[in-house]
Design a protein around this motif. Structure first.
Motif, PDB file in Angstrom:
ATOM      1  N   LEU A  31       0.807  -1.209   0.000  1.00 17.13           N
ATOM      2  CA  LEU A  31       0.000   0.000   0.000  1.00 17.13           C
ATOM      3  C   LEU A  31       0.846   1.266   0.000  1.00 17.13           C
ATOM      4  O   LEU A  31       0.484   2.258  -0.633  1.00 17.13           O
ATOM      5  N   GLU A  32       1.926   1.243   0.750  1.00 23.89           N
ATOM      6  CA  GLU A  32       2.856   2.369   0.822  1.00 23.89           C
ATOM      7  C   GLU A  32       4.273   1.822   0.813  1.00 23.89           C
ATOM      8  O   GLU A  32       4.532   0.744   1.352  1.00 23.89           O
ATOM      9  N   GLY A  38      19.738   2.790   2.422  1.00 30.46           N
ATOM     10  CA  GLY A  38      20.086   1.397   2.147  1.00 30.46           C
ATOM     11  C   GLY A  38      18.988   0.439   2.536  1.00 30.46           C
ATOM     12  O   GLY A  38      19.208  -0.772   2.599  1.00 30.46           O
ATOM     13  N   SER A  39      17.815   0.957   2.786  1.00 28.97           N
ATOM     14  CA  SER A  39      16.686   0.122   3.188  1.00 28.97           C
ATOM     15  C   SER A  39      15.405   0.794   2.731  1.00 28.97           C
ATOM     16  O   SER A  39      15.438   1.823   2.049  1.00 28.97           O
ATOM     17  N   GLY A  40      14.283   0.224   3.098  1.00 25.26           N
ATOM     18  CA  GLY A  40      13.012   0.812   2.718  1.00 25.26           C
ATOM     19  C   GLY A  40      11.939   0.499   3.731  1.00 25.26           C
ATOM     20  O   GLY A  40      12.063  -0.448   4.521  1.00 25.26           O
ATOM     21  N   PHE A  41      10.888   1.317   3.724  1.00 26.13           N
ATOM     22  CA  PHE A  41       9.737   1.106   4.594  1.00 26.13           C
ATOM     23  C   PHE A  41       8.570   0.653   3.739  1.00 26.13           C
ATOM     24  O   PHE A  41       8.359   1.155   2.632  1.00 26.13           O
ATOM     25  N   ALA A  42       7.806  -0.315   4.232  1.00 25.66           N
ATOM     26  CA  ALA A  42       6.674  -0.828   3.469  1.00 25.66           C
ATOM     27  C   ALA A  42       5.466  -1.015   4.370  1.00 25.66           C
ATOM     28  O   ALA A  42       5.594  -1.439   5.523  1.00 25.66           O
ATOM     29  N   LEU A  43       4.302  -0.684   3.840  1.00 25.99           N
ATOM     30  CA  LEU A  43       3.022  -0.983   4.471  1.00 25.99           C
ATOM     31  C   LEU A  43       2.329  -1.976   3.554  1.00 25.99           C
ATOM     32  O   LEU A  43       2.061  -1.678   2.388  1.00 25.99           O
ATOM     33  N   VAL A  44       2.057  -3.180   4.057  1.00 25.25           N
ATOM     34  CA  VAL A  44       1.580  -4.280   3.227  1.00 25.25           C
ATOM     35  C   VAL A  44       0.321  -4.886   3.825  1.00 25.25           C
ATOM     36  O   VAL A  44       0.263  -5.112   5.037  1.00 25.25           O
ATOM     37  N   ARG A  45      -0.665  -5.150   2.970  1.00 21.83           N
ATOM     38  CA  ARG A  45      -1.868  -5.858   3.402  1.00 21.83           C
ATOM     39  C   ARG A  45      -1.838  -7.260   2.828  1.00 21.83           C
ATOM     40  O   ARG A  45      -1.666  -7.455   1.627  1.00 21.83           O
ATOM     41  N   LEU A  46      -1.999  -8.251   3.693  1.00 20.06           N
ATOM     42  CA  LEU A  46      -2.014  -9.649   3.293  1.00 20.06           C
ATOM     43  C   LEU A  46      -3.441 -10.163   3.364  1.00 20.06           C
ATOM     44  O   LEU A  46      -4.142  -9.916   4.348  1.00 20.06           O
ATOM     45  N   THR A  47      -3.861 -10.905   2.338  1.00 24.96           N
ATOM     46  CA  THR A  47      -5.186 -11.511   2.342  1.00 24.96           C
ATOM     47  C   THR A  47      -5.072 -12.950   1.870  1.00 24.96           C
ATOM     48  O   THR A  47      -4.281 -13.268   0.981  1.00 24.96           O
ATOM     49  N   ASP A 100       3.335   3.117  -9.439  1.00 26.73           N
ATOM     50  CA  ASP A 100       1.987   3.382  -8.950  1.00 26.73           C
ATOM     51  C   ASP A 100       1.606   2.351  -7.894  1.00 26.73           C
ATOM     52  O   ASP A 100       1.751   1.142  -8.110  1.00 26.73           O
ATOM     53  N   LEU A 101       1.145   2.842  -6.765  1.00 29.53           N
ATOM     54  CA  LEU A 101       0.699   1.962  -5.692  1.00 29.53           C
ATOM     55  C   LEU A 101      -0.822   1.894  -5.678  1.00 29.53           C
ATOM     56  O   LEU A 101      -1.494   2.841  -6.114  1.00 29.53           O
ATOM     57  N   PRO A 102      -1.398   0.767  -5.206  1.00 29.09           N
ATOM     58  CA  PRO A 102      -0.718  -0.381  -4.604  1.00 29.09           C
ATOM     59  C   PRO A 102      -0.097  -1.302  -5.660  1.00 29.09           C
ATOM     60  O   PRO A 102      -0.506  -1.300  -6.819  1.00 29.09           O
ATOM     61  N   VAL A 103       0.895  -2.096  -5.210  1.00 27.27           N
ATOM     62  CA  VAL A 103       1.506  -3.140  -6.031  1.00 27.27           C
ATOM     63  C   VAL A 103       1.080  -4.484  -5.447  1.00 27.27           C
ATOM     64  O   VAL A 103       1.237  -4.720  -4.246  1.00 27.27           O
ATOM     65  N   GLU A 104       0.552  -5.344  -6.283  1.00 32.02           N
ATOM     66  CA  GLU A 104       0.074  -6.647  -5.821  1.00 32.02           C
ATOM     67  C   GLU A 104       1.122  -7.712  -6.113  1.00 32.02           C
ATOM     68  O   GLU A 104       1.589  -7.842  -7.244  1.00 32.02           O
ATOM     69  N   ILE A 105       1.480  -8.471  -5.082  1.00 33.89           N
ATOM     70  CA  ILE A 105       2.494  -9.515  -5.200  1.00 33.89           C
ATOM     71  C   ILE A 105       1.847 -10.848  -4.853  1.00 33.89           C
ATOM     72  O   ILE A 105       1.180 -10.982  -3.818  1.00 33.89           O
TER      73      ILE A 105
END
Length: 223
Positions: A31-32, A38-47, A100-105
């Protein structure tokens, strides 16, 4: 500006591939995402059915730290964390083109939409290959700015028609009532709506994805 839809296969050594392939029925929706030095922050929704197990594996993964749960149910969880392997974020930043977010994995693959100049898209393609991200192009097309799609008057009439309920089922506003609300002749209102609808429908049809799996550079060069 050009818009492309890519399906990107994650390298086997990164958390996105390892966790998503371990739980192929679980969808990871980013989502974000914010890249750091050298790193990153992620907000992820799992379903999915295995959300609890997938969250536990994320929390234990060596490339993930400071994981916190923002919300959770039996089949959904929203988490945020830091990661040392934000390859998509680094590729986006170094090519100068935002993802473009969100990205679905899901099951090791990410569905990604990007918009930029053709030079930026080509640079992104090169960067993806440099960091070991394989991709296939699902769609690439020229996309004019939204202001180019409809004139200011057409946009005003369409937005008012939606607000007044002209497109509702059942219709809450007739063409005559819409024209009166806008202070224009009924024939003018009808003609303006028709031209706007024509542009919108043609844009929609043009954006139906092309499944041809060509390389991004080849598609960019041929258009």
């Amino acid at each position: 500006m050009a818009q492309a839809t890519l399906t990107i296969t994650m390298p086997e050594q990164v958390w996105m591939w390892q966790v998503s392939t371990a739980y192929p029925e679980t969808t990871f929706r980013m989502l974000e995402a914010v890249p750091g030095a050298g790193s990153g922050f992620a907000l992820v929704r799992l379903t999915g059915a295995d959300v609890a197990e997938a969250v536990d594996e994320l929390d234990d993964h060596p490339q993930v730290s400071n994981l916190s749960i923002a919300g959770r149910t039996d089949d959904e969880a929203t988490v945020y964390f830091d990661t040392t392997a934000p390859l998509l974020l680094f590729s986006s930043r170094e090519s100068g083109i935002p993802i473009d977010l969100p990205v679905e994995i899901r099951d090791g693959e990410a569905a990604v939409d990007v918009t930029g100049s053709r030079e930026q898209l080509a640079t992104l393609a090169e960067r993806l290959e440099q960091v070991g991200l394989r991709y296939r192009i699902e769609r690439v097309e020229e996309r004019p700015y939204e202001s180019q799609l409809l004139s200011e008057r057409q946009l005003e009439v369409v937005v008012t028609a939606v607000d007044e309920g002209y497109y509702d089922t059942p219709r809450r506003c007739s063409l005559t009532e819409l024209a009166d609300h806008l202070g224009i002749a009924k024939s003018t209102c009808s003609e303006t709506l028709h031209r706007a609808e024509e542009a919108i429908v043609k844009r929609f049809v043009d954006e139906i994805p092309d499944s041809s799996p060509e390389r991004l550079e080849d598609r960019l060069a041929s258009d």
